[in-house]
Design a protein around this motif. Sequence first.
Motif: not given
Length: 91
Positions: A75-90
């Motif tokens: 869950y920590t890895a998923l949180f980091a992945l989603y947060s960084m992908l959100f930053w990268l996309v938007f």
Amino acid sequence: MQTVKSRIVMQLKKTGWLTPVALLTGCKLSPAIPVIGAYYPCWLFCIIAGVILTLITRRVILRKYKMPAFAGVIYTALFALYSMLFWLVFF
């Protein structure tokens, strides 16, 4: 052998000015989003989106499977992945 080294040195001297230019590209205002008159940093919204997407993923995982091994790491890895992908996309 000496000419090869001198060519490399000359090429480095020609492109040496690119290093300061590349390092100065980050000197701008930080991205912020106005919400009801107040400016909030964009990383705050990325963290919130990462938490929400991680909770949705957790619910999907728990429907199909039992509690996964190493749940904290997953869950920590998923949180980091989603947060960084959100930053990268938007942003």
